[in-house]
Design a protein around this motif. Structure first.
Motif, mmCIF file in Angstrom:
data_model
loop_
_atom_site.group_PDB
_atom_site.id
_atom_site.type_symbol
_atom_site.label_atom_id
_atom_site.label_comp_id
_atom_site.label_asym_id
_atom_site.label_seq_id
_atom_site.Cartn_x
_atom_site.Cartn_y
_atom_site.Cartn_z
ATOM 1 N N THR A 148 8.279 5.097 -5.677
ATOM 2 C CA THR A 148 7.388 5.829 -4.775
ATOM 3 C C THR A 148 5.921 5.706 -5.182
ATOM 4 O OG1 THR A 148 9.117 7.394 -4.127
ATOM 5 C CG2 THR A 148 6.844 8.097 -3.833
ATOM 6 N N PRO A 149 5.543 5.894 -6.453
ATOM 7 C CA PRO A 149 4.132 5.662 -6.818
ATOM 8 C C PRO A 149 3.680 4.224 -6.557
ATOM 9 C CG PRO A 149 5.227 6.930 -8.522
ATOM 10 C CD PRO A 149 6.291 6.478 -7.575
ATOM 11 N N LEU A 150 4.578 3.264 -6.743
ATOM 12 C CA LEU A 150 4.220 1.880 -6.467
ATOM 13 C C LEU A 150 3.933 1.666 -4.982
ATOM 14 C CD1 LEU A 150 3.985 -1.028 -7.613
ATOM 15 C CD2 LEU A 150 6.412 -1.323 -7.077
ATOM 16 N N HIS A 154 0.159 0.671 -3.261
ATOM 17 C CA HIS A 154 0.012 -0.644 -2.639
ATOM 18 C C HIS A 154 0.410 -0.646 -1.165
ATOM 19 C CE1 HIS A 154 0.415 -1.425 -6.996
ATOM 20 N NE2 HIS A 154 -0.399 -2.443 -6.771
ATOM 21 N N TRP A 155 0.416 0.517 -0.525
ATOM 22 C CA TRP A 155 0.798 0.561 0.884
ATOM 23 C C TRP A 155 -0.336 0.002 1.737
ATOM 24 C CZ3 TRP A 155 5.332 0.921 2.903
ATOM 25 C CH2 TRP A 155 5.475 1.147 4.277
ATOM 26 N N PRO A 156 -0.097 -1.038 2.538
ATOM 27 C CA PRO A 156 -1.201 -1.712 3.245
ATOM 28 C C PRO A 156 -1.567 -1.097 4.588
ATOM 29 C CG PRO A 156 0.822 -2.947 3.547
ATOM 30 C CD PRO A 156 1.174 -1.769 2.681
ATOM 31 N N GLY A 158 -2.529 2.251 6.455
ATOM 32 C CA GLY A 158 -2.878 3.657 6.530
ATOM 33 C C GLY A 158 -2.385 4.440 5.326
ATOM 34 N N GLU A 159 -1.938 5.664 5.600
ATOM 35 C CA GLU A 159 -1.450 6.511 4.521
ATOM 36 C C GLU A 159 -0.090 6.023 4.018
ATOM 37 O OE1 GLU A 159 -1.381 10.541 5.710
ATOM 38 O OE2 GLU A 159 -3.537 10.645 6.143
ATOM 39 N N GLY A 160 0.084 6.129 2.728
ATOM 40 C CA GLY A 160 1.338 5.710 2.135
ATOM 41 C C GLY A 160 2.424 6.758 2.296
ATOM 42 N N PRO A 161 3.567 6.503 1.733
ATOM 43 C CA PRO A 161 4.678 7.466 1.851
ATOM 44 C C PRO A 161 4.406 8.745 1.089
ATOM 45 C CG PRO A 161 5.237 5.680 0.356
ATOM 46 C CD PRO A 161 3.935 5.304 0.982
ATOM 47 N N GLU A 162 5.076 9.799 1.505
ATOM 48 C CA GLU A 162 4.987 11.074 0.801
ATOM 49 C C GLU A 162 5.697 10.982 -0.553
ATOM 50 O OE1 GLU A 162 6.683 13.967 3.377
ATOM 51 O OE2 GLU A 162 5.129 13.753 4.925
#
Length: 314
Positions: A148-150, A154-156, A158-162
């Motif tokens: 999850t932190p990864l 590196h989420w390309p 918008g907002e990354g996962p919770e």
């Protein structure tokens, strides 16, 4: 000069009989029968233990409300008993896991069956199956603390996962069930007669064509059984979803959000302080019975597929 008379059929049957009874075979037959009866009795016992509390639950909650409701807040006030959020989360995480496990598992099975040297197969297959022996709580912690932190960093888009999300739970669960798909599929491919391969090679086919167009179709029934078994294990997985996907029932198809599966709710409610005689406690059995029925339907469907695509070779 007298000729020897031919033995009578009765004498032949008598000579074929063993004078001493084979007690060892009788013992083995009895042990196998007991094992089969224990399996059946276990299933019957599970159903029998689920039915009475589930019937008490449906005395107060309608079946239609339970199946079609879009809000699940069984342990809050005011309560709501729509199970669709739990079912949707279970199916979404299972779908992510299957998208990961099926291509990688089949690719590993094709490599081990058609490309790998026998010595390489003897080393790689046990190593691959070690993944199935890792405790699921370790997978869940890895999804929460590492994956999850990864993804967040590196989420390309918008907002990354919770912090708790279905994506990391599904990805890790897919890695967990890769050995199930790979091992059973490889066994099915290895069982395909070598004459089919040799005939395809004689016609000028490459190894890739033989693997994809000859071996895989011939082993399709075993591959389908492996995939359905992997789906059943993903649907029934508890610790990964309880740790990584969270305990927030929400009817959404966004894998970046936290959600609660059926097994996650059972674990959460079972670990709480609910009195066993309370109505809230019966919700565990209602969800458990629904989970049992979903697994039963999938297994019945897989049996039909296996029988439809089964190939019998002389």
């Amino acid at each position: 000069m007298t000729s020897a008379s031919a033995p009578s059929p009765a004498g032949t049957r008598e000579s074929l009989r063993r004078r001493r009874p084979r007690y060892g075979e009788a013992v083995i037959k009895g042990v196998l029968l007991v094992a089969a009866l224990v399996s059946v009795a276990t299933t019957v016992g599970i159903v029998a233990s689920l039915l009475p509390p589930t019937l008490r639950f449906f005395e107060r909650v309608g079946v239609w409300e339970f199946v079609t409701g879009t809000t699940w807040s069984a342990l809050f006030n005011p309560p709501s008993y729509g199970v669709l959020p739990l079912v949707g989360a279970t199916l979404l995480i299972t779908l992510i896991a299957i998208v990961v496990a099926v291509p990688l598992g089949l690719a590993a099975a094709i490599y081990l069956s058609e490309y790998a040297h026998p010595r390489t197969r003897k080393v790689f297959k046990p190593v691959l199956e070690v993944l199935a022996g890792i405790p699921t709580v370790v997978y869940g912690f890895f999804a929460l603390a590492a994956l999850t932190p990864l993804l967040q960093d590196h989420w390309p888009f918008g907002e990354g996962p919770e912090v708790f999300n279905a994506l990391s739970a599904g990805l890790v669960m897919g890695v967990m069930i890769i050995p199930t798909v790979a091992s059973m599929s490889e066994d099915a491919m290895t069982a395909v007669p070598s004459s089919l391969r040799q005939g395809a090679y004689a016609l000028g086919s490459t190894r890739r064509l033989v693997a994809i167009r000859v071996v895989v179709p011939a082993a399709l029934s075993g591959i389908v059984a492996a995939i359905v078994l992997a789906i059943s294990r993903a649907v029934g997985e508890t610790m990964i979803v309880a740790i990584a996907s969270g305990n927030k029932p929400s009817l959404t198809w966004d894998p970046l959000q936290g959600m609660q599966t059926m097994t996650g709710y059972i674990a959460q409610a079972g670990e709480g302080d609910l009195p066993t005689s309370s109505f809230d406690y019966t919700t565990i059995f209602a969800v458990g019975l629904l989970l049992f029925l979903l697994t039963f339907v999938m297994n019945a469907f897989s049996i039909r597929l296996v029988r439809k695509y089964r190939e019998v070779y002389e």
